[in-house]
Write a protein that holds these residues in place. Structure first.
Motif, short mmCIF file in Angstrom:
data_model
loop_
_atom_site.label_atom_id
_atom_site.label_comp_id
_atom_site.label_asym_id
_atom_site.label_seq_id
_atom_site.Cartn_x
_atom_site.Cartn_y
_atom_site.Cartn_z
N ASN A 46 0.84 -1.19 0.00
CA ASN A 46 0.00 0.00 0.00
C ASN A 46 0.88 1.24 0.00
N ALA A 47 0.31 2.34 -0.44
CA ALA A 47 1.05 3.59 -0.52
C ALA A 47 1.32 4.16 0.86
N THR A 48 2.34 5.00 0.94
CA THR A 48 2.66 5.70 2.18
C THR A 48 2.43 7.20 2.06
N SER A 49 2.20 7.70 0.85
CA SER A 49 1.98 9.13 0.63
C SER A 49 0.51 9.36 0.32
N SER A 50 -0.13 10.19 1.15
CA SER A 50 -1.56 10.42 0.98
C SER A 50 -1.81 11.59 0.05
N PRO A 51 -3.03 11.70 -0.48
CA PRO A 51 -3.38 12.85 -1.32
C PRO A 51 -3.23 14.17 -0.58
N LYS A 52 -3.11 15.24 -1.36
CA LYS A 52 -2.83 16.55 -0.77
C LYS A 52 -4.08 17.25 -0.26
N ALA A 53 -5.24 16.92 -0.81
CA ALA A 53 -6.46 17.64 -0.42
C ALA A 53 -7.67 16.92 -0.99
N GLU A 54 -8.84 17.31 -0.48
CA GLU A 54 -10.08 16.77 -1.01
C GLU A 54 -10.27 17.15 -2.47
N LEU A 55 -11.08 16.38 -3.16
CA LEU A 55 -11.42 16.68 -4.55
C LEU A 55 -12.46 17.78 -4.62
N GLU A 56 -12.39 18.57 -5.68
CA GLU A 56 -13.44 19.52 -5.98
C GLU A 56 -14.61 18.79 -6.64
N TRP A 57 -15.81 19.20 -6.32
CA TRP A 57 -17.01 18.60 -6.90
C TRP A 57 -17.85 19.69 -7.57
N GLY A 58 -18.36 19.38 -8.77
CA GLY A 58 -19.21 20.30 -9.49
C GLY A 58 -20.56 19.70 -9.82
N GLN A 59 -21.27 20.35 -10.74
CA GLN A 59 -22.55 19.80 -11.19
C GLN A 59 -22.39 18.40 -11.74
N ILE A 60 -21.37 18.23 -12.59
CA ILE A 60 -21.10 16.91 -13.16
C ILE A 60 -19.62 16.61 -12.96
N ASN A 61 -19.34 15.37 -12.63
CA ASN A 61 -17.99 14.94 -12.29
C ASN A 61 -17.69 13.64 -13.00
N PHE A 62 -16.42 13.41 -13.28
CA PHE A 62 -16.03 12.25 -14.07
C PHE A 62 -14.85 11.54 -13.42
#
Length: 677
Positions: A46-62
């Motif tokens: 498993n990875a040891t480096s986590s993401p930097k921040a939450e994702l942005e969410w809009g009307q439509i997301n992919f």
């Protein structure tokens, strides 16, 4: 070639390679390499480096995948990409639940190339018979076809009769037809376009275009994009009888115009000419990179890497729609803030009123459970894993065992990489492959004849990672089946010039000679400095480059929705991407990996005089794939050879799938069967 055939071939090759007994190759039968962990595939880190921040969410997301090439098991020896398709399946379910809570749309899309690159997909005949069933566990909303689905007729038929039918009208093949044996006609295996409403009422028109591919078998027809956009069906779809809020243009296709065969910009411009006020979102692939580009103030495109290393994320807000019933600015999450304008643009053109409020966010997610669990936080009712995801993980393990993919040939003592070390250096993969070729490509009847063995670097697909070298790894490093041909007794004065001539010529394109493609070099794509270099986890490779740039971060806290999360301040090597939105697209911050360009071809020398003198003649050995190139190069030296003089140096069954496993059984037996990773 099936796994059992490959193992039998290598076993039968032992006497040919000059060993009096099987002891010089280690165990007579490959050992099963199995390690047990609580999640992902057995043995996967498993990875040891986590993401930097939450994702942005809009009307439509992919969520966007592309060029998975069979890597549905994940990367079993690379911690950045250790998740498997079961983990991804759980993540998709959790993210859809999160979209429900936020009252926004989420679409999951894929842009093709499902095999040729991993044992999970490539040990079966035809390729993909078992791995496709794993892929189908994901409820994709839109998919399109890749060139690797068309090289061989049996794979094209499998795609048309099974895979395309499974996904129905979600599978888009706007310019690809496959021969139907029942009707004796070329037919679209998928839909040329799809018009649909999202769950919250956005009206979408979607297309799926393959680039102008010419290496397909006669079982398929690829219509050039320039011709497709002139056909009545295309203009009828763009000017549809029902209102359209968003065009989704998918393609196994580079999103920029710098590679030959790229057609996305042609199609985007054709849509924009007819519909100047409707946003166009592009999803590309094929070049195996992370990239995001801006076409105009209402059009952007993303590529999301390769090999289940990258999961692309795009969020859009501000789309005008009379039928959208969801939330336009979801609460409690970051929102897209970037207009469709390239960074550092001075005096940008004001967008038309239709795009005045249109904003975007893009992110490239590392394919690991730490990333998935982090972004799924708050979406689950109980835990990250869902039952179907756990079942898919077990199915992958079962396939790997059934196909004997975990069979162990030896323990690779270090990592050798494709691009993160200079050619000829100790950490370059071509250094160890040259040693392997010299030690294993031997016709016993000509064993004492000096020989030059030439391979194109494009026959090598991926890094050779330290640790267990298994059947799976043999397909990962050398996925193509090319056999060894030769010209006997070539004057050394001529033969020694061939490699240099090849390396000063054009890259050997598989589409010109044989129905397969290679990496970015194969279609004249030049990676930009700092963009999506090949990942290589061998830290010692950095010693060869003053260009290795590490970004130092101070200790930082990332605020999750429910807790403060301490991030590791030590950067691991990985993707560091620069695109039209800047340098902040990588979801996990990594130190940069050096990138070195490699030659077109490389060479192994064997059985040369031990006193250092040069032979008068040599056997000139080469892959059958590059035989025309070798002949042309040789004849520019003043020699006069023809194709009729070329013959196979070894049985065709001993091919590029076989020489590295043979070498592993010869040279990498220390620590077998408990290989250190």
């Amino acid at each position: 070639m099936r796994t059992s055939q490959l193992i039998s071939l290598i076993a039968s090759a032992i006497p040919v390679l000059g060993c009096g007994s099987s002891s010089c190759y280690g165990p007579s039968h490959p050992a099963a390499h199995v390690r047990h962990v609580k999640r992902m595939q057995p043995g996967a880190p498993n990875a040891t480096s986590s993401p930097k921040a939450e994702l942005e969410w809009g009307q439509i997301n992919f969520l966007h995948t592309t060029d998975t090439h069979g890597w549905l098991e994940g990367h079993l020896k690379e911690q950045n990409y250790g998740a498997d398709f079961g983990d991804f399946q759980s993540f998709v379910k959790d993210m859809r639940q999160k979209a429900e809570k936020l009252d926004v749309d989420l679409l999951v899309v894929d842009t093709g190339d499902l095999h040729d690159g991993n044992g999970l997909s490539d040990t079966t005949s035809p390729n993909g018979v078992l791995s496709n069933s794993v892929f189908e566990q994901i409820d994709y909303d839109l998919l399109t076809i890749g060139n690797h689905e068309l090289y061989l007729s049996d794979i094209a038929y499998l795609t048309a009769t099974q895979f395309a039918k499974f996904y129905g009208d979600k599978y888009l093949t706007s310019n690809v037809q496959i021969f139907n044996n029942a009707t004796q006609q070329y037919e679209y295996p998928g839909k040329q376009y799809r018009y649909f409403k999202t769950k919250r009422g956005l009206r979408v028109m979607a297309f799926g275009f393959l680039y102008d591919f010419t290496g397909n078998s006669n079982a398929s027809v690829v219509t050039k994009a320039a011709d497709s956009i002139k056909q009545p069906w295309f203009s009828a779809a763009v000017n549809y009888t029902e209102p359209i809020d968003l065009f989704v243009l998918m393609g196994h296709n580079a999103i920029r115009g710098s590679s030959s065969g790229q057609t996305i910009s042609t199609i985007q411009k054709a849509i924009r000419a007819m519909q100047p006020n409707i946003p166009i979102q592009v999803f590309g692939g094929h070049t195996h990179i992370r990239d995001f580009t801006v076409y105009d103030t209402g059009s952007t495109g993303i590529e999301s890497g390769r090999y289940c290393e990258t999961l692309g994320w795009v969020a859009m807000d501000g789309i005008k729609s009379k039928t959208y019933k969801g939330t336009k600015h979801p609460k409690g999450v970051p929102l897209p803030t970037h207009p469709a304008v390239k960074v550092n643009t001075t005096n940008p053109t004001p967008p038309p009123p239709a795009f005045a409020n249109l904003t975007y966010a893009r992110r490239y997610l590392d394919w690991n459970r730490l990333t998935f669990a982090y972004h799924a936080e708050g979406s689950q009712s109980k835990s990250f894993d869902i039952k179907k995801g756990i079942a898919t993980t077990k199915d992958i393990t079962s396939i790997r065992q059934k196909e004997n993919i975990t069979a162990l040939y030896g323990c690779a003592p270090q990592t050798w990489c494709l691009n993160c070390a200079p050619f000829g250096s100790p950490n370059s993969i071509y250094t160890v492959l040259s040693q392997a070729l010299a030690a294993t490509v031997i016709n016993q009847t000509r064993a004492t004849v000096p020989r030059l063995i030439i391979l194109n670097t494009g026959s090598v697909r991926f890094d050779l990672i330290k640790g267990p070298f298994t059947v799976d790894d043999s397909f990962i490093v050398n996925p193509f089946s090319d056999a060894f041909q030769f010209l006997p007794d070539v004057p050394y004065a001529n033969a020694k010039q061939v490699l240099g001539i090849l390396n000063h010529g054009s890259f050997q394109k598989r589409e010109e000679i044989e129905s397969r493609d290679l990496e970015t070099s194969d279609f004249n794509f030049t990676p930009l400095t700092g963009r999506s270099v090949e990942p290589c986890l061998d830290a010692s490779a950095s010693a060869h480059s003053d260009g290795l740039r590490r970004r130092e971060l101070q200790g930082s806290m990332t605020r999750g929705r429910h807790a403060m999360i301490q991030r590791d301040t030590t950067l691991t090597p990985g993707y560091t991407t620069k695109d039209d939105f800047g340098t902040d697209g990588d979801d996990t911050v990594h130190s940069t990996i050096p990138f070195y360009y490699q030659p077109n071809d490389f060479q192994a020398n064997a059985s040369f005089p031990t006193d250092g003198s040069t032979p008068s003649t040599v056997d000139l050995i080469f892959l059958d794939f590059i035989a025309p190139n070798v002949l042309a190069a040789l004849n520019t030296t003043g020699a006069t050879y023809s194709a009729s003089q070329v013959s196979y140096y070894l049985p065709q069954t001993f091919d590029t799938h076989a020489y590295l496993p043979a070498y592993a059984q010869l040279a990498w037996q220390q620590n077998v069967p408990n290989c250190p990773v």
